[in-house]
Design an enzyme around this catalytic site. Structure first.
Site, PDB file in Angstrom:
ATOM      1  N   ARG A  18      52.992  59.005  52.848  1.00  0.00           N
ATOM      2  CA  ARG A  18      51.909  59.308  51.910  1.00  0.00           C
ATOM      3  C   ARG A  18      50.576  59.506  52.641  1.00  0.00           C
ATOM      4  NH1 ARG A  18      50.923  59.645  46.338  1.00  0.00           N
ATOM      5  NH2 ARG A  18      52.952  58.993  45.592  1.00  0.00           N
TER       6      ARG A  18
ATOM      7  N   GLU B 104      55.936  45.043  45.207  1.00  0.00           N
ATOM      8  CA  GLU B 104      56.884  46.160  45.124  1.00  0.00           C
ATOM      9  C   GLU B 104      58.113  45.820  45.953  1.00  0.00           C
ATOM     10  OE1 GLU B 104      55.219  50.103  45.727  1.00  0.00           O
ATOM     11  OE2 GLU B 104      57.206  50.948  46.088  1.00  0.00           O
TER      12      GLU B 104
ATOM     13  N   ALA C  38      53.541  53.674  42.317  1.00  0.00           N
ATOM     14  CA  ALA C  38      53.187  55.078  42.436  1.00  0.00           C
ATOM     15  C   ALA C  38      52.454  55.587  41.189  1.00  0.00           C
ATOM     16  CB  ALA C  38      54.430  55.933  42.740  1.00  0.00           C
TER      17      ALA C  38
ATOM     18  N   GLU D 204      46.363  54.283  40.579  1.00  0.00           N
ATOM     19  CA  GLU D 204      45.875  54.273  41.952  1.00  0.00           C
ATOM     20  C   GLU D 204      44.722  55.228  42.277  1.00  0.00           C
ATOM     21  OE1 GLU D 204      50.063  54.916  43.098  1.00  0.00           O
ATOM     22  OE2 GLU D 204      49.605  53.578  44.767  1.00  0.00           O
TER      23      GLU D 204
HETATM   24  N1  MTE Z   1      46.160  46.970  37.381  1.00  0.00           N
HETATM   25  C1  MTE Z   1      46.263  45.642  37.245  1.00  0.00           C
HETATM   26  N2  MTE Z   1      45.516  45.031  36.316  1.00  0.00           N
HETATM   27  N3  MTE Z   1      47.091  44.900  38.030  1.00  0.00           N
HETATM   28  C2  MTE Z   1      47.867  45.480  39.023  1.00  0.00           C
HETATM   29  O1  MTE Z   1      48.609  44.803  39.720  1.00  0.00           O
HETATM   30  N4  MTE Z   1      48.476  47.598  40.161  1.00  0.00           N
HETATM   31  C3  MTE Z   1      48.056  48.946  40.488  1.00  0.00           C
HETATM   32  C4  MTE Z   1      47.693  49.725  39.231  1.00  0.00           C
HETATM   33  N5  MTE Z   1      46.805  48.957  38.411  1.00  0.00           N
HETATM   34  C5  MTE Z   1      47.761  46.907  39.196  1.00  0.00           C
HETATM   35  C6  MTE Z   1      46.897  47.612  38.314  1.00  0.00           C
HETATM   36  C7  MTE Z   1      49.055  49.705  41.217  1.00  0.00           C
HETATM   37  S1  MTE Z   1      49.175  49.485  42.886  1.00  0.00           S
HETATM   38  C8  MTE Z   1      49.864  50.611  40.596  1.00  0.00           C
HETATM   39  S2  MTE Z   1      50.962  51.543  41.468  1.00  0.00           S
HETATM   40  C9  MTE Z   1      49.810  50.840  39.155  1.00  0.00           C
HETATM   41  O2  MTE Z   1      48.889  49.962  38.515  1.00  0.00           O
HETATM   42  C10 MTE Z   1      51.205  50.641  38.572  1.00  0.00           C
HETATM   43  O3  MTE Z   1      51.241  50.725  37.195  1.00  0.00           O
HETATM   44  P1  MTE Z   1      51.340  52.119  36.423  1.00  0.00           P
HETATM   45  O4  MTE Z   1      52.414  52.909  37.085  1.00  0.00           O
HETATM   46  O5  MTE Z   1      51.664  51.716  35.054  1.00  0.00           O
HETATM   47  O6  MTE Z   1      50.003  52.775  36.558  1.00  0.00           O
HETATM   48  N1  LUZ Z   2      56.022  53.421  46.364  1.00  0.00           N
HETATM   49  C1  LUZ Z   2      57.020  54.170  46.836  1.00  0.00           C
HETATM   50  C2  LUZ Z   2      54.816  53.935  46.110  1.00  0.00           C
HETATM   51  O1  LUZ Z   2      58.100  53.653  47.088  1.00  0.00           O
HETATM   52  N2  LUZ Z   2      56.812  55.478  47.009  1.00  0.00           N
HETATM   53  C3  LUZ Z   2      55.633  56.084  46.770  1.00  0.00           C
HETATM   54  O2  LUZ Z   2      55.490  57.281  46.955  1.00  0.00           O
HETATM   55  C4  LUZ Z   2      54.574  55.285  46.304  1.00  0.00           C
HETATM   56  N3  LUZ Z   2      53.372  55.799  46.087  1.00  0.00           N
HETATM   57  C5  LUZ Z   2      52.394  55.026  45.670  1.00  0.00           C
HETATM   58  C6  LUZ Z   2      52.626  53.681  45.486  1.00  0.00           C
HETATM   59  N4  LUZ Z   2      53.829  53.148  45.696  1.00  0.00           N
HETATM   60 MO1  MOS Z   3      51.317  50.507  43.596  1.00  0.00          MO
HETATM   61  S1  MOS Z   3      50.862  50.437  45.607  1.00  0.00           S
HETATM   62  O1  MOS Z   3      52.361  51.847  43.782  1.00  0.00           O
HETATM   63  O2  MOS Z   3      52.364  49.214  43.487  1.00  0.00           O
END
Ligand code: MTE
Ligand code: LUZ
Ligand code: MOS
Length: 751
Positions: A304, A226, A503, A706
């Site tokens: 958070r 990120e 997020a 998440e």
């Molecule tokens: N799933 C896979 N296969 N690989 C990843 O890196 N990241 C997770 C989740 N699932 C991840 C994953 C995280 S930290 C987040 S925030 C969400 O995917 C982001 O994608 P989304 O917003 O489409 O759910």
């Molecule tokens: N990233 C961010 C995040 O910048 N703000 C958020 O609130 C958040 N929450 C979950 C995962 N990444």
């Molecule tokens: Mo997920 S920690 O919001 O990349």
């Protein structure tokens, strides 16, 4: 999980950064890092390294044309250390050479003289010395001065939770090359192309339009890309800019594990007050977050933690303080759950300890305090469409919890060495970036004149299946075969000012923007169809399965024909659309507001068996009732839930990051850092809570990325309960990860 990329992945045909076809003359970069946790740089000698055959150039902070500053929330992080180093693994110089081996070899020959300064690795020690990243934050609800006198029980305690390595399959990677007009193009494995663009522009002293960032997909991120993908992208960008040649920078696995930030370890103090009947009256908690050497995303993660400090419980009196502590470790960063899990582990520990003192099952306290509709969180938002109790009671009945308890009891009665334990773990997770302004996305849809569709959004595909969901949205709205739809790379020239894919909100935000863009075009298509069919009632026109219908009667106008004609009639077959989550706000001066579009709920029952002779354990099952909203891709959603659960269990139990007294990481390989594998993985049963349509999510669904991670916390307490079955006098400890070593030492602890 039937992903868009599935077949390509299996055949090894999907392209990641290292596979990118690049222009001629590619050079390779490697980084020289600080070996010292804290010190003053006396000299950086590059003479020896420069002489290595094949070395093209070496860059230090002096070579940066713009600002040597990559900090986002706070500008406290240099790209290349200038005067001070603050952690082992901090980048000092970049070597560019003909190949990666030469670059690495030369990087080792750079001689950095450092005068040591005192180092701090412990969050509480940093707090004592007032080494903070930002001023502490406190959320208050009710009155935690007076509430204690009413309580029958007041229990205090301390908890620790550990770091966690992201272990994305694709390590941090970037390729940069110069483009016409003095600009730069970067292919980056990032969750946040705009951050890469913005920071690289700052480092190179360029306007943002001279930096183009492109991401086809990434091999996992989990939060680790990120913010922290930017570092390597900016380094490749700097090298390519200076040398006017394409430059590739790929971190080898061990280096990635050594130098990048992890999930934040937390150390916390709690005080919980309850009535005899189990009602929680007051909760006070202080979180010490180990941020590492610079801010990165720590302040947002800290926030958070506060938002989730009461998990899925209603507590009338709460005071929660969070302190971000600056230590001499690599800056810790986003990781699935983003501080939420750390906060939730503490309230679960408090409840578990209270139950121990009160001589009852912790599930009684958990159940007694679950959120009701319209209950207010400590930050002022009310629980709407609250599915907390629904998932709990469904889990109890669906999985026959009484029978599970009885079986566990029977098992424990007849086994001396093996003991079983169960724990129930309810979750509640807020969906939206807590920084309101980040909740925006856009989409660009083109229908080509053969009827095939191209979709660009801000979403980054990282294995979570967002591209497949986005294609489904287009397919559903146009009612065309999903094979007609292609998701494009995420590119800053097509989609600007993107929020990171994070997020859990990529499908919601980008999906809503996509929905709008498609609807814009659909309206034009219906107008065109009406013209062709010589009808004037637009409402009677429908497109179904690639055919146009009038008054529910099929016509002979097909999708392909309609598009061809629309194009000839000069109808706009493209649309760009923007979405911003409505009705969210948060006032940081009052620490009150409505930060989340909605919450995700669920309940898991975790069962574990502990071998009390050896301290090793096995998770038998995780049985979940989860609130997916109205899922529109159950395979993807189930895959996300399963992966998150296993990752959460790993964090709580076997994944342990250790450093020596010099601040050097000891667990930088997969033989010293254990992650869950298929043998570790329990049977996972997941029930989709019914009637859970979510009015605020795309197609009435809920975000999934998440929230299920936090079911893993139940694993900790399942093991604890098994340990207590072996040694009823055992006083619980709240020190995760609960490794087999820790289990063994505590099983036989005398006091
Ligand atoms: N799933 C896979 N296969 N690989 C990843 O890196 N990241 C997770 C989740 N699932 C991840 C994953 C995280 S930290 C987040 S925030 C969400 O995917 C982001 O994608 P989304 O917003 O489409 O759910
Ligand atoms: N990233 C961010 C995040 O910048 N703000 C958020 O609130 C958040 N929450 C979950 C995962 N990444
Ligand atoms: Mo997920 S920690 O919001 O990349």
């Amino acid at each position: 999980m039937k992903n868009y990329d599935l077949i390509q992945h299996v055949k090894g045909e999907s392209l990641f950064v290292d596979d990118t076809i690049v222009p001629e003359g590619l050079l390779y970069a490697a980084v020289c890092y600080s070996q010292i946790a804290h010190g003053k740089i006396i000299s950086i000698s590059i003479e020896k390294a420069e002489k290595v055959k094949g070395v093209k150039s070496i860059f230090t902070s002096k070579d940066i044309p713009g600002e040597n500053q990559i900090g986002g929330i706070i500008q406290d992080e240099e790209l290349l250390a200038k005067n001070i180093v603050e952690f082992v693994g901090q980048p000092i110089a970049i070597v560019v050479a003909d190949n990666q081996l030469i670059a690495k070899e030369a990087a080792r020959l750079i001689d950095v003289k450092v005068e040591k300064l005192p180092e701090i690795f412990d969050a509480r020690e940093a707090a004592n010395k007032n080494q903070l990243i930002v001023p502490p934050r406190t959320f208050v609800k009710g009155n935690t001065e007076d509430c204690w006198t009413k309580c029958d029980y007041i229990i205090e305690g301390k908890t620790e939770s550990g770091a966690q390595e992201h272990l994305y399959l694709e390590t941090q990677s970037a390729i940069a090359y110069p483009v016409e007009g003095g600009g730069i193009k970067i292919i980056s494995s990032t969750q946040s192309p705009t951050t890469v663009q913005k920071i690289t522009a700052r480092v190179l002293n360029l306007p943002m339009h001279k930096v183009e960032v492109d991401v086809l997909r990434i091999g996992g991120g989990f939060g680790g890309k990120e913010d922290q993908a930017t570092i390597w992208a900016a380094m490749a960008g700097l090298s390519a800019f200076k040398l006017k040649k394409p430059v590739k920078l790929i971190l080898p696995r061990q280096e990635d594990m050594r130098v990048t930030g992890k999930r934040h370890p937390y150390s916390s103090d709690f005080k919980i007050g309850l009535m005899k009947d189990g009602r929680i009256i007051g909760y006070e908690v202080t979180f010490y977050q180990n941020a590492g050497a610079s801010a990165d995303l720590s302040p947002a993660i800290l926030e958070r933690t506060l938002f989730h400090c009461t998990n899925s419980y209603y507590i009338p009196n709460v005071k929660a303080t969070a302190i971000s502590c600056k230590t001499n470790l690599p800056p810790n960063t986003a990781f699935r759950g983003f501080g939420g899990p750390q906060g939730m582990f503490v309230i679960e520990s408090a409840i578990f300890k209270a139950a121990e003192v009160m001589g009852i099952d912790s599930a009684e306290i958990q159940k007694r305090n679950l959120l009701n509709e319209n209950d207010e969180f400590p930050y002022g938002q009310k629980a709407e469409n609250c599915n907390s109790k629904k998932t709990w009671s469904k889990a109890e009945s669906l999985y026959s919890i009484d029978k599970i308890r009885l079986d566990v009891e029977n098992f424990n009665n007849i086994n001396d060495i093996y003991k079983k334990g169960i724990a129930v773990m309810p979750i509640c997770f807020g969906i939206s970036f807590t920084n309101t302004s980040m909740n925006q996305a856009s989409a660009l849809v083109h229908i080509y004149n053969d009827g095939s569709v191209s979709l660009s959004t801000a979403a980054i595909e990282m294995g979570q299946g967002v591209n497949e969901k986005l294609r489904q949205i287009v397919s559903e709205i146009f009612s065309i075969d999903i094979e007609k739809i292609k998701t494009e790379s995420t590119n800053t020239t097509r989609i600007a000012n993107t929020s990171p894919t994070a997020a859990s909100s990529a499908a919601d935000l980008n999906g809503k923007a996509t929905e709008q863009a498609c609807n814009n075009i659909l309206l034009r298509l219906k107008q065109t169809a009406a013209e062709i069919l010589k009808k004037n009632n637009l409402d009677a026109i429908e497109i179904k399965n690639e055919m146009v219908y009038n008054d529910s009667i099929i016509t002979d106008l097909s999708w392909t024909e309609l598009i061809k004609t629309a194009n000839l009639k000069r109808v706009n077959l493209s649309s760009h659309s923007f979405y911003a989550t409505p009705n969210i706000h948060f006032d940081r001066t009052k620490e009150k507001g409505k930060p989340f579009a909605y919450h995700v709920y669920g309940t898991a029952i975790v069962e574990a068996t502990v071998d009390c002779l050896r301290g090793i354990y096995k998770f038998n099952s995780v049985k979940v009732v989860h609130d997916f909203g109205k899922s529109f891709n159950q395979l993807i959603d189930r895959g996300q839930a399963e992966g998150a659960i296993v990752q959460g269990l790993g964090w709580m139990t076997i994944e342990e990051i250790m450093h020596n007294e010099l601040g050097q990481i000891l667990t930088d390989t997969l033989s010293t850092y254990k992650v869950p594998d298929i043998h570790f993985t329990p049977d996972i049963e997941i029930d989709f809570l019914e009637d859970a349509e979510n009015p605020f999510g795309i197609f009435k669904s809920k975000a999934i990325g998440e929230p299920p991670f936090m079911y893993g916390i139940g694993g900790y307490f399942a093991i604890m309960n098994a340990m207590k079955a072996f040694n009823p006098k055992l006083k619980c400890i709240f020190n995760s990860p609960l490794t087999p070593e820790k289990v063994l030492m505590n099983l036989y602890r005398k006091s």
